[in-house]
Design a protein around this motif. Structure first.
Motif, PDB file in Angstrom:
ATOM      1  N   VAL A 123      24.931  30.103  25.559  1.00 16.96           N
ATOM      2  CA  VAL A 123      25.801  30.677  24.544  1.00 16.96           C
ATOM      3  C   VAL A 123      26.264  32.058  24.963  1.00 16.96           C
ATOM      4  O   VAL A 123      25.521  32.809  25.574  1.00 16.96           O
ATOM      5  CB  VAL A 123      25.018  30.810  23.214  1.00 16.96           C
ATOM      6  N   LYS A 124      27.517  32.360  24.617  1.00 13.87           N
ATOM      7  CA  LYS A 124      28.000  33.728  24.806  1.00 13.87           C
ATOM      8  C   LYS A 124      28.257  34.321  23.426  1.00 13.87           C
ATOM      9  O   LYS A 124      29.133  33.857  22.717  1.00 13.87           O
ATOM     10  CB  LYS A 124      29.311  33.710  25.595  1.00 13.87           C
ATOM     11  N   LYS A 139      28.422  34.824  32.639  1.00 12.70           N
ATOM     12  CA  LYS A 139      27.404  35.627  31.965  1.00 12.70           C
ATOM     13  C   LYS A 139      27.121  35.047  30.591  1.00 12.70           C
ATOM     14  O   LYS A 139      27.962  35.084  29.703  1.00 12.70           O
ATOM     15  CB  LYS A 139      27.891  37.074  31.856  1.00 12.70           C
ATOM     16  N   TRP A 140      25.951  34.475  30.432  1.00 10.29           N
ATOM     17  CA  TRP A 140      25.559  33.941  29.123  1.00 10.29           C
ATOM     18  C   TRP A 140      24.668  34.952  28.436  1.00 10.29           C
ATOM     19  O   TRP A 140      23.830  35.582  29.060  1.00 10.29           O
ATOM     20  CB  TRP A 140      24.802  32.625  29.286  1.00 10.29           C
ATOM     21  N   THR A 141      24.879  35.112  27.154  1.00 11.22           N
ATOM     22  CA  THR A 141      24.033  36.078  26.454  1.00 11.22           C
ATOM     23  C   THR A 141      22.731  35.439  26.004  1.00 11.22           C
ATOM     24  O   THR A 141      21.765  36.113  25.726  1.00 11.22           O
ATOM     25  CB  THR A 141      24.739  36.639  25.215  1.00 11.22           C
ATOM     26  N   GLU A 142      22.733  34.128  25.942  1.00  5.33           N
ATOM     27  CA  GLU A 142      21.531  33.491  25.437  1.00  5.33           C
ATOM     28  C   GLU A 142      21.428  32.069  25.952  1.00  5.33           C
ATOM     29  O   GLU A 142      22.443  31.411  26.139  1.00  5.33           O
ATOM     30  CB  GLU A 142      21.574  33.460  23.916  1.00  5.33           C
ATOM     31  N   SER A 177      36.475  31.954  32.955  1.00  3.51           N
ATOM     32  CA  SER A 177      36.481  30.880  31.958  1.00  3.51           C
ATOM     33  C   SER A 177      36.096  31.457  30.598  1.00  3.51           C
ATOM     34  O   SER A 177      35.342  32.402  30.500  1.00  3.51           O
ATOM     35  CB  SER A 177      35.479  29.805  32.379  1.00  3.51           C
ATOM     36  N   ASN A 178      36.673  30.875  29.552  1.00  3.98           N
ATOM     37  CA  ASN A 178      36.318  31.400  28.236  1.00  3.98           C
ATOM     38  C   ASN A 178      35.471  30.419  27.431  1.00  3.98           C
ATOM     39  O   ASN A 178      35.593  30.318  26.229  1.00  3.98           O
ATOM     40  CB  ASN A 178      37.580  31.800  27.466  1.00  3.98           C
ATOM     41  N   THR A 179      34.631  29.685  28.151  1.00  6.02           N
ATOM     42  CA  THR A 179      33.698  28.798  27.468  1.00  6.02           C
ATOM     43  C   THR A 179      32.632  29.649  26.777  1.00  6.02           C
ATOM     44  O   THR A 179      32.047  30.517  27.399  1.00  6.02           O
ATOM     45  CB  THR A 179      33.017  27.880  28.484  1.00  6.02           C
ATOM     46  N   VAL A 180      32.421  29.401  25.491  1.00  7.37           N
ATOM     47  CA  VAL A 180      31.407  30.202  24.807  1.00  7.37           C
ATOM     48  C   VAL A 180      30.131  29.420  24.514  1.00  7.37           C
ATOM     49  O   VAL A 180      29.083  30.011  24.297  1.00  7.37           O
ATOM     50  CB  VAL A 180      31.935  30.830  23.504  1.00  7.37           C
ATOM     51  N   ILE A 181      30.248  28.105  24.476  1.00  8.75           N
ATOM     52  CA  ILE A 181      29.035  27.301  24.291  1.00  8.75           C
ATOM     53  C   ILE A 181      29.043  26.187  25.322  1.00  8.75           C
ATOM     54  O   ILE A 181      30.060  25.515  25.497  1.00  8.75           O
ATOM     55  CB  ILE A 181      28.959  26.643  22.897  1.00  8.75           C
ATOM     56  N   LYS A 182      27.941  26.040  26.017  1.00 11.86           N
ATOM     57  CA  LYS A 182      27.852  24.967  26.986  1.00 11.86           C
ATOM     58  C   LYS A 182      26.564  24.201  26.721  1.00 11.86           C
ATOM     59  O   LYS A 182      25.481  24.752  26.826  1.00 11.86           O
ATOM     60  CB  LYS A 182      27.835  25.560  28.406  1.00 11.86           C
ATOM     61  N   VAL A 183      26.724  22.941  26.343  1.00 13.48           N
ATOM     62  CA  VAL A 183      25.562  22.125  26.014  1.00 13.48           C
ATOM     63  C   VAL A 183      25.342  21.145  27.152  1.00 13.48           C
ATOM     64  O   VAL A 183      26.273  20.436  27.550  1.00 13.48           O
ATOM     65  CB  VAL A 183      25.791  21.349  24.699  1.00 13.48           C
ATOM     66  N   GLU A 184      24.135  21.145  27.704  1.00 18.80           N
ATOM     67  CA  GLU A 184      23.875  20.292  28.862  1.00 18.80           C
ATOM     68  C   GLU A 184      22.676  19.377  28.630  1.00 18.80           C
ATOM     69  O   GLU A 184      21.571  19.854  28.361  1.00 18.80           O
ATOM     70  CB  GLU A 184      23.609  21.157  30.095  1.00 18.80           C
ATOM     71  N   ASN A 185      22.905  18.092  28.712  1.00 19.61           N
ATOM     72  CA  ASN A 185      21.840  17.078  28.634  1.00 19.61           C
ATOM     73  C   ASN A 185      20.890  17.296  27.470  1.00 19.61           C
ATOM     74  O   ASN A 185      19.692  17.109  27.593  1.00 19.61           O
ATOM     75  CB  ASN A 185      21.007  17.068  29.919  1.00 19.61           C
TER      76      ASN A 185
END
Lengths: 433, 282
Positions: free
Chosen positions: A107-108, B3-6, A2-10
């Motif tokens: 965040v990636k 893999k999350w960097t932060e 997956s190319n999700t770079v930001i995932k905001v949860e709750n």
């Protein structure tokens, strides 16, 4: 993959209103005591939706509540909402200048934020020194800045002033330089907040171009906050609409923009029946006051289709003018179309010959049963017709037309009927056979 | 598994100081140092020479008031050398402390807009004051050398080798105390009022204008109290190194070191905790 770079949860953020003072200590102690006992923070349970206009019972409000979304690589996400909807809070959390109360963001890659360009600029230092200072504040190393130095100066167009302290810069130059530094960062994720509000049209275009370039060609992700809907529309492909700290809608930008205009229109606080000139300077032909009045000459914003709408305007003319006019236009907010334009010379064209120096007031009656239900702006203009504008007060008044409470015989006024205006016309009909 | 960097979340470990990240931002630290130094003398004629004026005038005033009027002994050391040594070292401590103690307040506008490891800011204060100290120290050396050449009673000794360590201790103490105060004052500003005159009072509790030996003779209890002040041993050692008069004790210096590093550890932990949320409370 997956190319999700930001995932905001709750994601939620609580703020305490009022003054931080003696009362805070007791809350802090209570909080600490609960923590020692291993219980949940007692103040997280309370708190209200963040509607700043309504009086609330609790000192705690949720600036953001249960926000969930994902951003994929290369997307440009427009975050929109009215003032105080939580946009800036969200960006602050994303850029790590403040922490969320609950929830998380994953965040990636590196995030760089332009919450306000020119952060850390020191007025006494030269443009050159400030490029290095500001660049390092934004997270660049000295080597990176050196490599990009010429490009930055070129983009800002301040080469001649580069060794002059920035306090001598014009405000435009200052902003250009500041934006140029920020635009040459190379983060995977770029957060931009309202930077386009400044600078001239040409520079704004340059900035928008640069941001588009960053996302399309370099595949970087941009989060963009703005009140400039045209910019959002042209730049973003996804949208997130916040209202009172909650997620109102999320998805394709066009859908989100549609939702936004709906909220905007249902928002009664937008209506304005009174305008008073704010700046002190006197122009040649300036509008000082404008009002929307009912038949009893009281200010009113909501009219039904059967009421007359009266417009009052007061203006001053500083010297005798030839060929001058004053006009106003009524614009439908929903579809941004001008319904009509009215000049004070329409019926009395002798005003075109000479308008003597002095202070004037005028009443204009818009007859009932013309405007359809909806929301309208009024814009005033003074000037020489087709030649020069003296004073323009854009959208200084706003009012709503509703269906009348009575049993509505004029179904013609229903919103869904096509047409810009609705006017009951008498059909003089004779039965012929 | 992705893999999350932060991850940005409300919980953080107290001990996670992110020193690696601070190292990555070392260029920023140097830029802040440069900013402090360069902007200090912009649009002045004398430029960096202004760094000389303050310690010289302060020493001169001490010389007149405490040396001539109050007649406090300097233990056989030429008065100007005695006062200047104290003032130079003290200035470093006081400047570092004052600046770090208000670091959140002074930089709220920057901190509120951009993220960088906050620790960079107090560290840059300590470093930029080091430059200032270097210049003032040079002045002290000149005057000291002049008296030495004139044949005054000055006996420099091997303790001189400890000077860098003394500076480090001063920096560590100021940084630690400053971080504690700055962290505590983000929410409750009460301590700020204490700071200005607190620093002044602390100077009198440190052997700046008098030698410790003098107090030892007249009142051992007060001398004991002064020795508890971790700054005393540092100042005494500094002076002893250049003049040979006064006292030097490994025990007291060891005690000062222990206190200094303890304070720094506490300061770093509190600072680390506060920096995350201070934007909401400052």
């Amino acid at each position: 993959m997956s190319n999700t770079v930001i995932k905001v949860e709750n994601l939620s953020k609580q703020y305490r209103l009022g003054e931080v003072g003696t009362g805070t200590l007791s809350h802090d102690l209570k909080r600490w005591w609960h923590k020692v006992q291993g219980k949940e923070d007692p103040f997280l349970k309370i708190g209200e939706a963040n509607d700043r206009t309504a009086k609330g019972d609790s000192d705690y409000v949720w600036a953001l509540k249960d926000i969930n979304f994902e951003v994929k690589q290369g997307e440009v996400l427009g975050i929109i909402g009215r003032n105080g909807a939580g946009k800036s809070t969200l960006l602050k959390i994303l850029s790590k200048t403040t922490l969320p109360t609950t929830g998380s963001i994953k965040v990636k890659g590196r995030i760089a934020s332009l919450l306000e360009v020119g952060t850390g600029f020191h007025p006494e230092m030269t443009g050159r020194e400030n490029i290095f200072l500001n660049g390092s504040i934004l997270g660049m190393t000295k080597r990176e800045i050196k490599k990009k130095f010429d490009e930055i100066v070129d983009f800002a167009g301040v080469e001649r002033y580069i060794d002059t302290p920035v306090k001598r810069y014009s405000s435009g130059m200052y902003v250009r330089l500041a934006f140029a530094v920020a635009a040459h960062l190379e983060p995977e994720i770029l957060i931009v907040d309202e930077v386009l509000a400044v600078g001239d049209a040409e520079f704004q275009k340059k900035c928008l171009g640069k941001m588009k370039d960053v996302s399309v060609n370099d595949g970087r992700t941009v989060l963009f906050v703005s009140h400039n809907m045209a910019a959002v529309k042209s730049l973003c492909n996804k949208g997130l609409l916040l209202s009172n700290g909650e997620m109102n809608s999320y998805g394709e930008i066009l859908d989100v923009l549609q939702d936004y205009s709906k909220i905007n229109m249902s928002e009664t606080s937008l209506l304005k029946s009174n305008f008073v000139k704010k700046n002190q300077e006197d122009g040649l032909f300036d509008i000082y006051e404008a009002k929307i009045l009912n038949n009893k000459l009281q200010n009113q914003c909501i009219f039904n289709t059967k009421e007359n709408i009266n417009i009052y305007v007061k203006y001053k003319v500083q010297k005798d003018l030839v060929g001058s006019v004053i006009n106003f236009s009524i614009e439908n907010i929903a579809n941004e179309s001008i319904i009509f334009l009215s000049f004070d010379t329409d019926l009395e064209d002798n005003r075109l010959n000479i308008r003597n120096k002095g202070e004037y007031e005028a009443f204009i009656k818009i007859p009932s049963l013309i405007l359809k239900p909806g929301f309208y702006f009024i814009t005033f203009n003074t000037g020489i017709a087709n030649f020069q504008t003296f004073n323009r007060v854009e959208k200084c008044l706003a009012f709503e037309v509703t269906l009348s409470d009575e049993n509505e015989t004029f179904i013609s006024y229903a919103e869904k009927r096509i047409g810009i205006i609705a006017m009951p016309l008498l059909w003089n009909t004779n039965k012929l056979s | 598994m992705e893999k999350w960097t932060e991850e940005i979340s409300p919980q953080h470990s107290l001990l996670d100081l992110k020193l690696k990240e601070v190292w990555r931002y070392k260029d920023l630290l140097l830029m802040f140092v440069k900013r402090d130094f360069v902007t200090f003398y912009k649009q002045t004629i004398l430029g960096p020479l202004w760094f000389f004026v303050q310690p010289l005038l302060t020493s001169l005033m001490f010389l007149i008031i405490f040396g001539r009027i109050a007649n406090i002994s300097t233990g056989g050391v030429p008065q100007i050398v005695f006062y200047l040594s104290g003032v130079t070292l003290w200035n470093y401590f006081a400047e570092c402390l004052n600046k770090t103690a208000t670091v959140f307040k002074d930089n709220a506008s920057i901190f509120g807009k951009v993220y960088f490891p906050r620790l960079v800011m107090p560290l840059s204060i300590v470093v930029s004051n080091l430059i200032r100290f270097g210049i003032q120290f040079f002045l002290f050396l000149l005057i000291w050398a002049w008296y030495y050449w004139q044949g005054s009673n000055l006996q420099p000794n091997t303790t001189l080798l400890l000077i860098p360590y003394l500076l480090l201790l001063m920096a560590v103490l100021a940084l630690g105390l400053g971080m504690i105060i700055s962290s505590l004052t983000t929410k409750y500003k009460d301590l700020i009022f204490l700071l200005t005159f607190g620093v002044q009072l602390l100077m009198y509790a440190t052997p700046i204008i008098y030698p410790l030996s003098e107090i030892q003779n007249s009142s051992p209890t007060i001398a004991m109290a002064i020795k508890i002040n971790p700054l005393s041993a540092i100042v005494e050692t500094f002076r002893y190194a250049f003049t040979g008069s006064g006292s030097f004790s490994w025990v007291l210096l060891g005690y000062s070191s222990a206190v200094a590093f303890f304070v720094l550890a506490i300061g770093a932990i509190i600072f680390n905790k506060v920096e995350k949320s201070f934007m909401d409370t400052v």
